[in-house]
Write a protein that holds these residues in place. Sequence first.
Motif, PDB file in Angstrom:
ATOM      1  N   GLY A  42     -36.605  32.390   0.829  1.00 59.61           N
ATOM      2  CA  GLY A  42     -35.313  32.899   0.378  1.00 59.61           C
ATOM      3  C   GLY A  42     -34.617  33.551   1.558  1.00 59.61           C
ATOM      4  N   PHE A  43     -33.427  34.049   1.294  1.00 59.37           N
ATOM      5  CA  PHE A  43     -32.691  34.709   2.367  1.00 59.37           C
ATOM      6  C   PHE A  43     -33.402  35.996   2.761  1.00 59.37           C
ATOM      7  CE2 PHE A  43     -29.195  32.218   0.458  1.00 59.37           C
ATOM      8  CZ  PHE A  43     -28.773  31.558   1.604  1.00 59.37           C
ATOM      9  N   SER A  44     -33.418  36.288   4.056  1.00 61.17           N
ATOM     10  CA  SER A  44     -34.002  37.545   4.509  1.00 61.17           C
ATOM     11  C   SER A  44     -32.959  38.653   4.343  1.00 61.17           C
ATOM     12  CB  SER A  44     -34.449  37.424   5.969  1.00 61.17           C
ATOM     13  OG  SER A  44     -33.378  36.995   6.776  1.00 61.17           O
ATOM     14  N   THR A  45     -33.411  39.886   4.453  1.00 59.36           N
ATOM     15  CA  THR A  45     -32.469  40.999   4.298  1.00 59.36           C
ATOM     16  C   THR A  45     -31.971  41.456   5.659  1.00 59.36           C
ATOM     17  OG1 THR A  45     -34.248  42.621   4.323  1.00 59.36           O
ATOM     18  CG2 THR A  45     -33.524  41.841   2.164  1.00 59.36           C
ATOM     19  N   VAL A  46     -30.777  42.006   5.655  1.00 58.79           N
ATOM     20  CA  VAL A  46     -30.207  42.603   6.860  1.00 58.79           C
ATOM     21  C   VAL A  46     -29.784  44.028   6.522  1.00 58.79           C
ATOM     22  CG1 VAL A  46     -29.404  40.469   7.941  1.00 58.79           C
ATOM     23  CG2 VAL A  46     -27.908  41.637   6.369  1.00 58.79           C
ATOM     24  N   THR A  47     -29.758  44.870   7.534  1.00 57.85           N
ATOM     25  CA  THR A  47     -29.323  46.252   7.352  1.00 57.85           C
ATOM     26  C   THR A  47     -27.836  46.321   7.648  1.00 57.85           C
ATOM     27  OG1 THR A  47     -31.496  47.006   8.058  1.00 57.85           O
ATOM     28  CG2 THR A  47     -29.722  48.632   8.087  1.00 57.85           C
ATOM     29  N   MET A  48     -27.097  46.891   6.724  1.00 58.90           N
ATOM     30  CA  MET A  48     -25.644  46.986   6.872  1.00 58.90           C
ATOM     31  C   MET A  48     -25.310  47.981   7.983  1.00 58.90           C
ATOM     32  SD  MET A  48     -23.407  45.351   5.308  1.00 58.90           S
ATOM     33  CE  MET A  48     -21.728  45.292   5.806  1.00 58.90           C
ATOM     34  N   PRO A  49     -24.546  47.552   8.984  1.00 58.17           N
ATOM     35  CA  PRO A  49     -24.140  48.492  10.039  1.00 58.17           C
ATOM     36  C   PRO A  49     -22.969  49.360   9.564  1.00 58.17           C
ATOM     37  CG  PRO A  49     -23.226  46.330  10.469  1.00 58.17           C
ATOM     38  CD  PRO A  49     -24.071  46.203   9.231  1.00 58.17           C
ATOM     39  N   ASP A  50     -22.639  50.386  10.336  1.00 56.36           N
ATOM     40  CA  ASP A  50     -21.505  51.253   9.992  1.00 56.36           C
ATOM     41  C   ASP A  50     -20.220  50.559  10.422  1.00 56.36           C
ATOM     42  OD1 ASP A  50     -19.845  53.292   9.273  1.00 56.36           O
ATOM     43  OD2 ASP A  50     -20.434  54.640  10.899  1.00 56.36           O
ATOM     44  N   LEU A  51     -19.449  50.083   9.448  1.00 58.26           N
ATOM     45  CA  LEU A  51     -18.209  49.361   9.735  1.00 58.26           C
ATOM     46  C   LEU A  51     -16.967  50.179   9.385  1.00 58.26           C
ATOM     47  CD1 LEU A  51     -19.228  45.847   8.341  1.00 58.26           C
ATOM     48  CD2 LEU A  51     -19.281  46.615  10.710  1.00 58.26           C
ATOM     49  N   ILE A  52     -17.165  51.333   8.755  1.00 64.73           N
ATOM     50  CA  ILE A  52     -16.027  52.173   8.353  1.00 64.73           C
ATOM     51  C   ILE A  52     -15.309  52.667   9.620  1.00 64.73           C
ATOM     52  CG2 ILE A  52     -15.319  54.228   7.031  1.00 64.73           C
ATOM     53  CD1 ILE A  52     -16.599  51.887   5.353  1.00 64.73           C
ATOM     54  N   ASN A  53     -13.960  52.614   9.580  1.00 69.33           N
ATOM     55  CA  ASN A  53     -13.067  53.007  10.679  1.00 69.33           C
ATOM     56  C   ASN A  53     -13.129  52.068  11.890  1.00 69.33           C
ATOM     57  OD1 ASN A  53     -11.969  55.199   9.280  1.00 69.33           O
ATOM     58  ND2 ASN A  53     -13.685  56.520   9.902  1.00 69.33           N
ATOM     59  N   LYS A  54     -13.740  50.907  11.713  1.00 67.66           N
ATOM     60  CA  LYS A  54     -13.706  49.869  12.755  1.00 67.66           C
ATOM     61  C   LYS A  54     -12.545  48.942  12.396  1.00 67.66           C
ATOM     62  CE  LYS A  54     -17.992  50.300  14.827  1.00 67.66           C
ATOM     63  NZ  LYS A  54     -18.232  51.701  14.750  1.00 67.66           N
ATOM     64  N   THR A  55     -12.062  48.186  13.388  1.00 69.35           N
ATOM     65  CA  THR A  55     -10.996  47.230  13.075  1.00 69.35           C
ATOM     66  C   THR A  55     -11.588  46.092  12.257  1.00 69.35           C
ATOM     67  OG1 THR A  55     -11.307  45.875  15.032  1.00 69.35           O
ATOM     68  CG2 THR A  55      -9.772  47.743  15.238  1.00 69.35           C
ATOM     69  N   PHE A  56     -10.737  45.466  11.461  1.00 65.32           N
ATOM     70  CA  PHE A  56     -11.197  44.349  10.632  1.00 65.32           C
ATOM     71  C   PHE A  56     -11.781  43.236  11.510  1.00 65.32           C
ATOM     72  CE2 PHE A  56     -10.271  40.233   8.533  1.00 65.32           C
ATOM     73  CZ  PHE A  56     -11.194  40.352   7.507  1.00 65.32           C
ATOM     74  N   ARG A  57     -11.164  42.999  12.664  1.00 67.06           N
ATOM     75  CA  ARG A  57     -11.650  41.948  13.568  1.00 67.06           C
ATOM     76  C   ARG A  57     -13.078  42.237  14.030  1.00 67.06           C
ATOM     77  NH1 ARG A  57      -7.854  40.276  18.547  1.00 67.06           N
ATOM     78  NH2 ARG A  57      -9.591  39.460  19.718  1.00 67.06           N
ATOM     79  N   GLN A  58     -13.345  43.498  14.411  1.00 64.42           N
ATOM     80  CA  GLN A  58     -14.703  43.879  14.830  1.00 64.42           C
ATOM     81  C   GLN A  58     -15.681  43.723  13.668  1.00 64.42           C
ATOM     82  OE1 GLN A  58     -13.726  47.944  16.026  1.00 64.42           O
ATOM     83  NE2 GLN A  58     -14.753  47.572  17.983  1.00 64.42           N
ATOM     84  N   ALA A  59     -15.300  44.203  12.499  1.00 65.95           N
ATOM     85  CA  ALA A  59     -16.172  44.166  11.317  1.00 65.95           C
ATOM     86  C   ALA A  59     -16.474  42.730  10.915  1.00 65.95           C
ATOM     87  CB  ALA A  59     -15.522  44.916  10.156  1.00 65.95           C
ATOM     88  N   ALA A  60     -15.444  41.859  10.938  1.00 67.47           N
ATOM     89  CA  ALA A  60     -15.647  40.464  10.538  1.00 67.47           C
ATOM     90  C   ALA A  60     -16.605  39.758  11.488  1.00 67.47           C
ATOM     91  CB  ALA A  60     -14.309  39.737  10.486  1.00 67.47           C
ATOM     92  N   SER A  61     -16.463  39.980  12.790  1.00 62.53           N
ATOM     93  CA  SER A  61     -17.377  39.313  13.732  1.00 62.53           C
ATOM     94  C   SER A  61     -18.796  39.863  13.602  1.00 62.53           C
ATOM     95  CB  SER A  61     -16.869  39.422  15.173  1.00 62.53           C
ATOM     96  OG  SER A  61     -16.868  40.755  15.604  1.00 62.53           O
ATOM     97  N   THR A  62     -18.918  41.156  13.299  1.00 64.07           N
ATOM     98  CA  THR A  62     -20.246  41.761  13.115  1.00 64.07           C
ATOM     99  C   THR A  62     -20.952  41.164  11.896  1.00 64.07           C
ATOM    100  OG1 THR A  62     -19.503  43.831  14.110  1.00 64.07           O
ATOM    101  CG2 THR A  62     -21.485  43.937  12.758  1.00 64.07           C
ATOM    102  N   ILE A  63     -20.244  41.039  10.765  1.00 67.80           N
ATOM    103  CA  ILE A  63     -20.917  40.512   9.571  1.00 67.80           C
ATOM    104  C   ILE A  63     -21.259  39.029   9.733  1.00 67.80           C
ATOM    105  CG2 ILE A  63     -19.931  42.233   8.012  1.00 67.80           C
ATOM    106  CD1 ILE A  63     -18.336  39.768   6.816  1.00 67.80           C
ATOM    107  N   ARG A  64     -20.412  38.277  10.422  1.00 68.14           N
ATOM    108  CA  ARG A  64     -20.745  36.856  10.674  1.00 68.14           C
ATOM    109  C   ARG A  64     -21.987  36.747  11.544  1.00 68.14           C
ATOM    110  NH1 ARG A  64     -15.094  36.133  10.700  1.00 68.14           N
ATOM    111  NH2 ARG A  64     -14.967  36.382  12.962  1.00 68.14           N
TER     112      ARG A  64
END
Length: 181
Positions: free
Chosen positions: A111-133
């Motif tokens: 199955g899919f493995s788990t990932v730990t959610m990084p701190d994306l609050i107050n980051k630009t949407f562009r930074q957050a989108a590339s991080t989650i991808r």
Amino acid sequence: FMSLGKFLTSLTFFKQLFLAIVITVVFLFALIKFLDFRTNHGEEINVPDLSKMKLEVAEEKLDEDGLEVFLLDTVDFRPEFPPYTIVEQDPKPNSKVKDGRKIYVKLNAGGFSTVTMPDLINKTFRQAASTIRALGLVEGKSKYVPNIAKDVVLEISQNGKKLKAGDKILKNSTIDFVLGD
């Protein structure tokens, strides 16, 4: 003693030369025949397609053909393949190989493995989108709310549940954003 010139033109020299050539030819012929026999020359087996097979089933199938299976690794979960089945093999299907050859395989994870959610609050949407991808997550819907900062991540959620840094989520999950306008 006979001189070198007389010896090289004598009957004894030609007899010895002929004998040496005959022995060499017979030896080379015997060596080639032995190698053909030893390496099963001309006997090739077609490699079956093992994709989407369980490892045990593949082992049985290859054993019937005189081949061996060797597990290399488990790859990240691929939804197009059933869990714990073969996703890659080397040599490729329909290749010609000799008896006793090892077929190297990689298995799909359960199955899919788990990932730990990084701190994306107050980051630009562009930074957050590339991080989650990069983490193997999928970008979901974006909702805009009045805020002084444009395109800054104010909140992230998955299926309506608010997420914070450090939360564990499955890879391939869809992440929704609340952004400043």
